[in-house]
Design an enzyme around this catalytic site. Structure first.
Site, mmCIF file in Angstrom:
data_model
loop_
_atom_site.group_PDB
_atom_site.id
_atom_site.type_symbol
_atom_site.label_atom_id
_atom_site.label_comp_id
_atom_site.label_asym_id
_atom_site.label_seq_id
_atom_site.Cartn_x
_atom_site.Cartn_y
_atom_site.Cartn_z
ATOM 1 N N HIS A 83 -5.478 22.872 -31.067
ATOM 2 C CA HIS A 83 -4.739 23.962 -31.718
ATOM 3 C C HIS A 83 -3.333 23.521 -32.133
ATOM 4 O O HIS A 83 -2.726 24.147 -32.998
ATOM 5 C CB HIS A 83 -4.740 25.230 -30.853
ATOM 6 C CG HIS A 83 -3.694 25.297 -29.788
ATOM 7 N ND1 HIS A 83 -3.947 25.060 -28.457
ATOM 8 C CD2 HIS A 83 -2.378 25.598 -29.861
ATOM 9 C CE1 HIS A 83 -2.833 25.215 -27.765
ATOM 10 N NE2 HIS A 83 -1.867 25.539 -28.581
ATOM 11 N N ASP A 136 -10.576 22.541 -26.827
ATOM 12 C CA ASP A 136 -9.230 22.419 -27.404
ATOM 13 C C ASP A 136 -8.657 21.014 -27.169
ATOM 14 O O ASP A 136 -7.798 20.808 -26.317
ATOM 15 C CB ASP A 136 -8.332 23.491 -26.779
ATOM 16 C CG ASP A 136 -7.023 23.668 -27.526
ATOM 17 O OD1 ASP A 136 -6.858 23.062 -28.600
ATOM 18 O OD2 ASP A 136 -6.161 24.424 -27.015
ATOM 19 N N GLN A 230 4.675 28.157 -24.087
ATOM 20 C CA GLN A 230 4.677 27.730 -25.477
ATOM 21 C C GLN A 230 5.482 26.429 -25.640
ATOM 22 O O GLN A 230 6.566 26.292 -25.081
ATOM 23 C CB GLN A 230 5.298 28.821 -26.330
ATOM 24 C CG GLN A 230 4.969 28.675 -27.784
ATOM 25 C CD GLN A 230 5.006 30.009 -28.498
ATOM 26 O OE1 GLN A 230 5.837 30.850 -28.190
ATOM 27 N NE2 GLN A 230 4.113 30.204 -29.431
ATOM 28 N N ASP A 232 4.383 23.575 -24.576
ATOM 29 C CA ASP A 232 3.799 22.609 -23.624
ATOM 30 C C ASP A 232 2.381 22.216 -24.012
ATOM 31 O O ASP A 232 1.816 21.266 -23.447
ATOM 32 C CB ASP A 232 3.749 23.206 -22.210
ATOM 33 C CG ASP A 232 5.127 23.439 -21.623
ATOM 34 O OD1 ASP A 232 6.021 22.601 -21.851
ATOM 35 O OD2 ASP A 232 5.298 24.468 -20.937
ATOM 36 N N SER A 233 1.778 22.951 -24.926
ATOM 37 C CA SER A 233 0.374 22.736 -25.286
ATOM 38 C C SER A 233 0.071 21.284 -25.589
ATOM 39 O O SER A 233 0.873 20.589 -26.223
ATOM 40 C CB SER A 233 0.007 23.576 -26.505
ATOM 41 O OG SER A 233 -0.181 24.903 -26.120
HETATM 42 C C1 4AZ Z 1 1.192 28.493 -25.886
HETATM 43 O O1 4AZ Z 1 1.491 29.462 -26.550
HETATM 44 C C2 4AZ Z 1 0.850 28.684 -24.460
HETATM 45 N N1 4AZ Z 1 0.756 30.039 -19.702
HETATM 46 C C3 4AZ Z 1 0.547 27.587 -23.682
HETATM 47 C C4 4AZ Z 1 0.236 27.774 -22.352
HETATM 48 C C5 4AZ Z 1 0.212 29.016 -21.826
HETATM 49 C C6 4AZ Z 1 0.516 30.116 -22.588
HETATM 50 C C7 4AZ Z 1 0.830 29.938 -23.920
HETATM 51 C C8 4AZ Z 1 -0.138 29.194 -20.380
HETATM 52 O O2 4AZ Z 1 1.156 27.372 -26.380
#
Ligand code: 4AZ
Length: 276
Positions: A83, A136, A230, A232-233
């Site tokens: 993503h 993902d 957000q 950290d993905s």
């Molecule tokens: C994000 O928006 C996201 N708490 C990544 C991880 C988490 C929530 C949102 C997990 O990329």
């Protein structure tokens, strides 16, 4: 849709999936008690496999264009979340993002140590499901290989590190409060692998996603407070010195009853074998 980056996985990737290391004697990552939510700054020298994904063109230069995390699993191979390369995140079709970089060996995004490495190729899992969020994962091939010391082994199916109750650490440059306070330096938070049932109950299926235990991993703290967020993905979840997850999704950040959901790395290995 034209997918300029996407193509079949190359032979080195097949080798990667086939030759997964299963070291039994690695020491746990150097993390302490508390970006990411509830984390603390860590030295990138202690976690060199944690890298930033960046595009100054798309995200501006103040934090070197960082917008996602990644993890080095072979000298020229970085895993991230599918993503992260979506048009939703990039704000443009990924083929139009010409300055996609992996930043390695740099904790402080405003410093200029380490290296900014061009991405030669990006493979996005064609089975990524934007509704459930399953699958993902994306594989980035670097234009220049990193030294071998940057590589973290991936935990294969059946590894004890996946067991509920295992202590783990999540790494990233993302939001540290849930209100848009992006970290300047690499942070890590200690979480634990939670039983699948916890996430199955929290995420039975909604616009956020649906927890599927075969391809996802549930982690956090029962009372919340420590979590990815957000930005950290795509970044690493590490337990017992091995990679077990990639930051993927969740409802909010650090909320009790809404754990973090990670791409299960043993399923990534299955996907890599299937597509190589
Ligand atoms: C994000 O928006 C996201 N708490 C990544 C991880 C988490 C929530 C949102 C997990 O990329």
């Amino acid at each position: 849709m034209r997918r300029p980056f996407a193509r079949a996985l190359t032979a080195p990737l097949a080798a990667l999936a086939a030759a997964v290391a299963l070291p039994l004697t690695s020491s746990p990552p150097a993390v302490a008690d508390e970006g990411v939510i509830g984390g603390r700054p860590v030295r990138v020298a202690d976690s060199p496999w944690a890298v930033a994904l960046a595009s100054r063109d798309r995200f501006g230069g103040t934090r070197a264009g960082q917008f996602c995390g990644g993890v080095v699993v072979a000298r020229s191979t970085v895993l991230t979340a599918a993503h992260c390369l979506s048009e939703d995140v990039l704000g443009a079709p990924r083929g139009e993002v010409r300055d996609l970089k992996v930043i390695a060996g740099r904790s402080d995004l405003r410093a200029d140590d380490g290296a900014e490495i061009d991405v030669r190729d990006a493979w996005i899992n064609p089975d990524y499901d934007g509704y459930t969020n399953s699958g993902d994962v994306a594989v980035l091939t670097l234009a220049t290989p990193l030294p071998g010391g940057f590589v973290i082994p991936m935990a294969n199916d059946g590894d004890a590190a996946y067991e509920a109750g295992t202590g783990a650490a999540v790494y990233g440059w993302g939001d540290t409060t849930g209100t848009g306070d992006y970290a300047r330096t690499l942070h890590a938070a200690r979480v634990q692998v939670l039983p699948d049932a916890v996430c199955e109950e929290a995420y039975p299926g909604s616009s956020d996603g649906r927890y599927l235990p075969s391809s996802m991993l549930c982690a956090g703290e029962p009372d919340g407070g420590k979590d990815a967020c957000q930005g950290d993905s795509g970044g690493p979840l590490v337990a017992q010195g091995r990679l077990i997850g990639l930051v993927s999704w969740g409802s909010g950040c650090g909320r009790a009853g809404s754990p973090g959901v990670y791409t299960r790395v043993s399923d990534v290995l299955r996907v890599l074998r299937q597509h190589s």
